[in-house]
Design an enzyme around this catalytic site. Structure first.
Site, PDB file in Angstrom:
ATOM      1  N   LYS A 130       4.888   5.370   0.835  1.00 28.59           N
ATOM      2  CA  LYS A 130       5.408   4.390   1.886  1.00 28.59           C
ATOM      3  C   LYS A 130       6.905   4.120   1.877  1.00 28.59           C
ATOM      4  CE  LYS A 130       3.299   5.644   4.271  1.00 28.59           C
ATOM      5  NZ  LYS A 130       3.369   5.899   5.655  1.00 28.59           N
ATOM      6  N   TYR A 156       0.062   6.143  -2.451  1.00 24.08           N
ATOM      7  CA  TYR A 156       0.206   5.697  -0.951  1.00 24.08           C
ATOM      8  C   TYR A 156       1.461   4.688  -0.912  1.00 24.08           C
ATOM      9  CZ  TYR A 156      -0.982   3.914   3.371  1.00 24.08           C
ATOM     10  OH  TYR A 156      -0.894   3.616   4.690  1.00 24.08           O
TER      11      TYR A 156
END
Length: 324
Positions: free
Chosen positions: A208, A204
Site C-alpha cells: 500500500k 500488505y
C-alpha cells in the site's frame, strides 16, 4: 499529528461531502473508465454509483463469470436510469504478469481513449505466497502488475487528456491505513519484495505504501501530459477481504469500525471527480471518505519525496521486464 489521532481519523472519518449527487446523471456520456476488482466490494459499489452517469465502464477482474454476474446485477436495477452506463467485462489477472498486456490490448481494440482508471483490485495473501512470476504476492498484484497495466494504457490516457476538461483524466491508486500500522520503515523494504510473503499484514502495508509511491512518481512523469495521479485510502469497509475471519470475529469488527462498501466508493468517487484533485494536488494522498492530507507516517512521506518513489517505480519496471 499523533499516531492515535491519525488512526482515529482513518477508522472513524467524518461523513463524505462528495457523493453521487456531485456526479450527475448523464454527466459522463462519452467518457471511458476502468475499475479493477469491480465484481465485488468497493469496486462493485463504485460501478453502482457510476451506472446512471452514461459512461462506458470496464468491469475488470480475474473471474469472467463473477464479472458477468456483477454486470447483470447492476444493469437489472429497476427503474433503470435515464442515461445508464455501458458496462463491459475485461478479464485481468493481476497475479500473472503475462496476462496484463493481453488485457490492455483487449481494451485498446475497443476504445480510443481512457479517462479514468481506478487501480482498486488486490486482496491479502497468506505467508509463503508469491505471484506466478515469483514476486512477493502483495507487491506483485498491488504494484507491479497494476503499473504495467497502466503503462500499457498510457497512450489512451494521453489521448483522452488532449480533449478532456483540464485535470479530469486520472489514475487512482489504492492505499490503506495499513501504511501507518504495518508498513516497514520508509514504506518498502527492497530486501523482501522478491521473496515469498513473510508477514501478511506487513507485506500488505508495504504494498500500500508502494501504491502511494507510484502515485507520486506517476504525477511527476505524467503531469506534463495532463494526467493526474493520486492514491486514496478508501477506509475500513465491510468487503470480502475480511471473509478470512470467523463469523464471531467478523461480526465484532463490523460492529466496531467497518463501514458499508459504498463509503469506500465515495472516497474513490472524490478521487476521480472532485475539483479539489487537480494539477496542484497531483500526487496527493486522500483519506476516507474524501480528504486530501499527507500520508499518516512521516518516514513514508519523507521517503516518497526523497527519491524512493522513483526507485520503487524503477524496481517495478525491472520486475516485469524479466517476464513480459
Amino acid at each position: 499529528m499523533s499516531s492515535l489521532y491519525t488512526l482515529w481519523q482513518q477508522f472513524y472519518p467524518p461523513a463524505p461531502t462528495f457523493t453521487e449527487k456531485d456526479v450527475g446523471a448523464g454527466s459522463q456520456v462519452g467518457k471511458v473508465f476502468i475499475i479493477t476488482g469491480a465484481n465485488s466490494g468497493i469496486g462493485y459499489a463504485l460501478v453502482k454509483l457510476l451506472y446512471p452517469t452514461g459512461a462506458t465502464i470496464y468491469v475488470a477482474g480475474r473471474s469472467p463469470q463473477k464479472i458477468q454476474t456483477a454486470i447483470n446485477e447492476i444493469t437489472s436495477v429497476s427503474p433503470s436510469p435515464s442515461t445508464p452506463a455501458t458496462l463491459k467485462p475485461l478479464h485481468l489477472d493481476l497475479d500473472d504478469l503475462t496476462s496484463i498486456k493481453a488485457a490492455a490490448a483487449a481494451f485498446a481494440a475497443q476504445e480510443s481513449r481512457l479517462d479514468i482508471i481506478w487501480n482498486n483490485a488486490g486482496g491479502g495473501y497468506p505467508v509463503g505466497s508469491v505471484s506466478k512470476q515469483g514476486i512477493e504476492a502483495h507487491m506483485g498484484s498491488h504494484c507491479v502488475a497494476p503499473l504495467l497495466f497502466t503503462n500499457e494504457l498510457l497512450p489512451l490516457l494521453r489521448a483522452a487528456a488532449r480533449t478532456a476538461p483540464k485535470d479530469s483524466v486520472r489514475v487512482v491508486w489504492t492505499g490503506s491505513a495499513q501504511i501507518q500500522l504495518n508498513a516497514p520503515q520508509g514504506g518498502v523494504d527492497f530486501a523482501r519484495v522478491e521473496k515469498p510473503t513473510t508477514h501478511d499484514m506487513q507485506d500488505y502495508g508495504a504494498a500500500k505504501a508502494g501504491n502511494w509511491f507510484l502515485a507520486v512518481e506517476g504525477a511527476r512523469r505524467w503531469g506534463k501530459d495532463g494526467i493526474v495521479s493520486v492514491c486514496q485510502n478508501p477506509g475500513n469497509l465491510s468487503t470480502p477481504i475480511y471473509d478470512i475471519f470467523g463469523w464471531f470475529m467478523l461480526a465484532l469488527i463490523r460492529g466496531l469500525f467497518l463501514y458499508d462498501a459504498k463509503y469506500g466508493a465515495y472516497t474513490m468517487l472524490f478521487s476521480g471527480f472532485s475539483p479539489e484533485v487537480n494539477k496542484g494536488t497531483n500526487g496527493a494522498y486522500i483519506w476516507p471518505f474524501g480528504r486530501i492530507k499527507p500520508p499518516p507516517r512521516a518516514d513514508v512521506l519523507q521517503a516518497g519525496s526523497e527519491g524512493k518513489a522513483k526507485e520503487f517505480w524503477e524496481w517495478c519496471e525491472r520486475s516485469w521486464k524479466k517476464h513480459v
